[in-house]
Design an enzyme around this catalytic site. Structure first.
Site, PDB file in Angstrom:
ATOM      1  N   GLY A  17       0.722  -1.280   0.020  1.00 32.50           N
ATOM      2  CA  GLY A  17      -0.035   0.063   0.138  1.00 32.50           C
ATOM      3  C   GLY A  17       1.010   1.057  -0.070  1.00 32.50           C
ATOM      4  O   GLY A  17       0.358   2.222   0.524  1.00 32.50           O
ATOM      5  N   HIS A 112      -0.062   0.474 -13.303  1.00 35.26           N
ATOM      6  CA  HIS A 112       0.817  -0.780 -13.637  1.00 35.26           C
ATOM      7  C   HIS A 112       2.162  -0.060 -13.956  1.00 35.26           C
ATOM      8  O   HIS A 112       2.459   0.962 -14.978  1.00 35.26           O
ATOM      9  CB  HIS A 112       0.298  -1.653 -14.826  1.00 35.26           C
ATOM     10  CG  HIS A 112       0.970  -2.613 -15.280  1.00 35.26           C
ATOM     11  ND1 HIS A 112       0.894  -3.725 -14.483  1.00 35.26           N
ATOM     12  CD2 HIS A 112       1.460  -2.902 -16.363  1.00 35.26           C
ATOM     13  CE1 HIS A 112       1.866  -4.519 -15.097  1.00 35.26           C
ATOM     14  NE2 HIS A 112       1.951  -3.998 -16.148  1.00 35.26           N
ATOM     15  N   ASP A 153      -4.078  -5.470 -17.500  1.00 36.45           N
ATOM     16  CA  ASP A 153      -3.314  -4.175 -17.601  1.00 36.45           C
ATOM     17  C   ASP A 153      -3.503  -3.376 -19.002  1.00 36.45           C
ATOM     18  O   ASP A 153      -2.385  -3.150 -19.436  1.00 36.45           O
ATOM     19  CB  ASP A 153      -1.892  -4.514 -17.231  1.00 36.45           C
ATOM     20  CG  ASP A 153      -1.559  -4.908 -15.772  1.00 36.45           C
ATOM     21  OD1 ASP A 153      -2.186  -4.283 -14.769  1.00 36.45           O
ATOM     22  OD2 ASP A 153      -1.191  -5.985 -15.371  1.00 36.45           O
TER      23      ASP A 153
HETATM   24  C1  GRF Z   1       2.530  -1.059  -7.889  1.00 33.14           C
HETATM   25  O1  GRF Z   1       3.873  -1.330  -8.516  1.00 33.14           O
HETATM   26  C2  GRF Z   1       1.579  -1.260  -8.690  1.00 33.14           C
HETATM   27  O2  GRF Z   1       1.722  -0.523  -9.909  1.00 33.14           O
HETATM   28  C3  GRF Z   1       1.186  -2.656  -8.739  1.00 33.14           C
HETATM   29  O3  GRF Z   1       1.317  -3.157  -7.807  1.00 33.14           O
HETATM   30  C4  GRF Z   1       2.285  -2.500  -6.901  1.00 33.14           C
HETATM   31  C5  GRF Z   1       1.598  -2.018  -5.615  1.00 33.14           C
HETATM   32  O4  GRF Z   1       2.519  -1.352  -4.674  1.00 33.14           O
HETATM   33  N1  GRF Z   1      -0.173  -3.001  -9.550  1.00 33.14           N
HETATM   34  P1  GRF Z   1       2.071  -0.832  -3.341  1.00 33.14           P
HETATM   35  O5  GRF Z   1       1.270  -1.929  -2.883  1.00 33.14           O
HETATM   36  O6  GRF Z   1       1.174   0.435  -3.575  1.00 33.14           O
HETATM   37  O7  GRF Z   1       3.379  -0.617  -2.619  1.00 33.14           O
END
Ligand code: GRF
Length: 207
Positions: A17, A112, A153
């Site tokens: 998160g 993504h 995606d």
């Molecule tokens: C990010 O790289 C996002 O693009 C992908 O999952 C990751 C989540 O990271 N879909 P976080 O949980 O917000 O640190």
């Protein structure tokens, strides 16, 4: 920002998160005119839930149950009770079917760590780095896009940014750089959606 109506965001997460945290910080600082009205996780141990609790944001742990269609329909029902303007998939590691998506047309936003049409699915950063080490690419990127259907995606692109892969990049350094850019791109894109600078019903067309 008093005269700008704040958008209501529900953020779906499955893990750390960090993007959720960036959204919380930006909305608290007032640089993003948004209220995060709910955080939903499909995993009980997602650290993002702890982040939300610290900021007194309502959370919902919604574990796997029933058929995919039933799960998605029930999830949509719960999310709808938060009355979101946008549903943000920020590290939500589960494909959503039309049973969910049809409830929020043009209002589901995904992030993504790759450029449009490239490296869909999991481990996009690792795969980009592997390809760079094989001499097959010199850059990757991040994108924010709408999720109209069950494509992985894919979907109308709202914003994208290229990230050079450096010769001495490790997975950690590349991931770190991409993460910072993701936070920035997500916030600026949502700010444009909030302030009318970007129309989700007529998203920009990228070649
Ligand atoms: C990010 O790289 C996002 O693009 C992908 O999952 C990751 C989540 O990271 N879909 P976080 O949980 O917000 O640190």
């Amino acid at each position: 920002m008093n005269d700008v109506r704040k958008i209501r965001l529900v953020v779906l997460i499955s893990g750390s998160g960090s993007n959720l945290q960036a959204l919380i910080d930006a909305s608290e600082r007032g640089t993003l005119p948004a209220d995060i009205v709910g955080v939903v996780s499909n995993r009980a141990d997602a650290f993002g839930l702890t982040r939300a609790h610290k900021h007194a944001i309502p959370t919902l742990f919604f574990p796997k149950q029933g058929t995919r269609r039933d799960y998605d329909a029930a999830l949509a029902e719960h999310v709808a009770t938060f009355r979101p303007d946008f549903v943000v998939l920020a590290g939500w590691l589960r494909l959503l079917s039309m049973a969910f998506l049809e409830r929020f047309p043009n209002r589901v936003v995904n992030l993504h760590p790759a450029l449009p049409g490239e490296l869909p699915g999991l481990h996009a950063i690792e795969r980009a780095l592997d390809e760079a080490r094989r001499g097959e690419r010199t850059y990757t990127g991040v994108m924010v896009h709408l999720v109209p259907d069950e494509g992985v995606d894919s979907g109308p692109v709202l914003a994208q940014e290229r990230v050079e892969i450096l010769a001495d990049d490790t997975l950690e350094t590349l991931r770190e750089r991409m993460r910072g850019l993701e936070h920035h791109l997500l916030i600026t894109t949502l700010r444009r959606l909030a302030t009318g600078g970007l129309d989700p019903d007529a998203p920009p067309h990228f070649e």
